[in-house]
Design a protein around this motif. Structure first.
Motif, mmCIF file in Angstrom:
data_model
loop_
_atom_site.group_PDB
_atom_site.id
_atom_site.type_symbol
_atom_site.label_atom_id
_atom_site.label_comp_id
_atom_site.label_asym_id
_atom_site.label_seq_id
_atom_site.Cartn_x
_atom_site.Cartn_y
_atom_site.Cartn_z
ATOM 1 N N THR A 32 0.825 -1.215 0.000
ATOM 2 C CA THR A 32 0.000 0.000 0.000
ATOM 3 C C THR A 32 0.856 1.261 0.000
ATOM 4 O O THR A 32 0.417 2.309 -0.467
ATOM 5 C CB THR A 32 -0.945 0.020 1.209
ATOM 6 O OG1 THR A 32 -0.176 -0.052 2.419
ATOM 7 C CG2 THR A 32 -1.940 -1.127 1.148
ATOM 8 N N MET A 33 2.081 1.145 0.494
ATOM 9 C CA MET A 33 2.972 2.306 0.508
ATOM 10 C C MET A 33 3.483 2.629 -0.890
ATOM 11 O O MET A 33 3.782 3.774 -1.190
ATOM 12 C CB MET A 33 4.137 2.085 1.476
ATOM 13 C CG MET A 33 3.700 1.975 2.930
ATOM 14 S SD MET A 33 2.902 3.481 3.561
ATOM 15 C CE MET A 33 1.197 3.258 3.080
ATOM 16 N N ALA A 34 3.562 1.623 -1.739
ATOM 17 C CA ALA A 34 3.933 1.870 -3.128
ATOM 18 C C ALA A 34 2.850 2.717 -3.804
ATOM 19 O O ALA A 34 3.150 3.691 -4.504
ATOM 20 C CB ALA A 34 4.137 0.552 -3.874
ATOM 21 N N LEU A 35 1.587 2.373 -3.571
ATOM 22 C CA LEU A 35 0.481 3.171 -4.128
ATOM 23 C C LEU A 35 0.473 4.578 -3.549
ATOM 24 O O LEU A 35 0.333 5.568 -4.277
ATOM 25 C CB LEU A 35 -0.859 2.489 -3.841
ATOM 26 C CG LEU A 35 -1.076 1.109 -4.440
ATOM 27 C CD1 LEU A 35 -2.412 0.523 -3.970
ATOM 28 C CD2 LEU A 35 -1.018 1.174 -5.950
ATOM 29 N N THR A 36 0.639 4.670 -2.240
ATOM 30 C CA THR A 36 0.632 5.969 -1.567
ATOM 31 C C THR A 36 1.800 6.826 -2.046
ATOM 32 O O THR A 36 1.640 8.024 -2.289
ATOM 33 C CB THR A 36 0.693 5.771 -0.037
ATOM 34 O OG1 THR A 36 -0.399 4.926 0.357
ATOM 35 C CG2 THR A 36 0.608 7.080 0.698
ATOM 36 N N GLY A 37 2.971 6.223 -2.196
ATOM 37 C CA GLY A 37 4.135 6.949 -2.689
ATOM 38 C C GLY A 37 3.936 7.463 -4.100
ATOM 39 O O GLY A 37 4.354 8.578 -4.429
ATOM 40 N N GLY A 38 3.295 6.676 -4.944
ATOM 41 C CA GLY A 38 3.014 7.114 -6.315
ATOM 42 C C GLY A 38 2.079 8.309 -6.349
ATOM 43 O O GLY A 38 2.331 9.294 -7.041
ATOM 44 N N VAL A 39 1.017 8.242 -5.571
ATOM 45 C CA VAL A 39 0.064 9.365 -5.499
ATOM 46 C C VAL A 39 0.745 10.593 -4.910
ATOM 47 O O VAL A 39 0.603 11.710 -5.419
ATOM 48 C CB VAL A 39 -1.184 8.973 -4.673
ATOM 49 C CG1 VAL A 39 -2.048 10.186 -4.363
ATOM 50 C CG2 VAL A 39 -1.985 7.907 -5.401
ATOM 51 N N GLY A 40 1.507 10.390 -3.832
ATOM 52 C CA GLY A 40 2.194 11.510 -3.186
ATOM 53 C C GLY A 40 3.161 12.208 -4.124
ATOM 54 O O GLY A 40 3.199 13.436 -4.203
ATOM 55 N N PHE A 41 3.954 11.430 -4.862
ATOM 56 C CA PHE A 41 4.918 12.031 -5.778
ATOM 57 C C PHE A 41 4.219 12.748 -6.931
ATOM 58 O O PHE A 41 4.643 13.822 -7.346
ATOM 59 C CB PHE A 41 5.908 10.992 -6.306
ATOM 60 C CG PHE A 41 7.036 11.578 -7.095
ATOM 61 C CD1 PHE A 41 7.881 12.532 -6.548
ATOM 62 C CD2 PHE A 41 7.262 11.184 -8.399
ATOM 63 C CE1 PHE A 41 8.926 13.087 -7.276
ATOM 64 C CE2 PHE A 41 8.304 11.724 -9.144
ATOM 65 C CZ PHE A 41 9.139 12.677 -8.576
#
Length: 138
Positions: A32-41
């Protein structure tokens, strides 16, 4: 279609980059952090674009707010809604529902210092057409 490709590339870079940072920081990550990191970036990328001409201090402050908001929304969904327990800041001073805290907002600010120039460099690379001419990003 070009915007979709650009944004997908930015999300991919953010996803991989944030996952790597988290593994270095905590020793592990969660999908889920991969998804969150993508959205955040992606949101940082767009924030930097909208803040052209502003100081790095202003951009880092805005970036910290954006990332803190992403972390809060993701935490409410991932940790509270889905009960995955990926992180818990409930023991940190000033936390909100255990999902965000001032310490990590400050760390997001510091992370923006190297990430915002990376965002600009990525935009320059992505916005060059095959002919070498610039493609509009706004």
């Amino acid at each position: 279609m070009e915007k979709l490709k650009e944004y997908a590339a930015v999300c991919t870079v953010g996803s991989v980059g944030y996952s790597a940072i988290e593994v270095l920081w905590r020793g592990f990550t969660h999908w889920t952090m991969a998804l969150t990191g993508g959205v955040g970036f992606l949101l940082l990328y767009l924030t930097d674009l909208r803040m052209t001409g502003r100081s790095m201090l202003q951009k880092c402050a805005a970036g910290s707010l954006v990332l803190t908001a992403v972390e809060f929304v993701a935490g409410c969904i991932i940790n509270r809604g889905c009960r995955l327990g990926v992180w818990d800041y409930s023991r940190r001073k000033g936390n909100l529902l255990g999902q965000i805290c001032p310490l990590y907002s400050a760390l997001w600010f510091l992370l923006c210092i190297p990430v915002l120039p990376l965002s600009r460099a990525l935009r320059e690379r992505l916005c060059q057409g095959g002919s070498g001419r610039r493609i509009e990003t706004a």
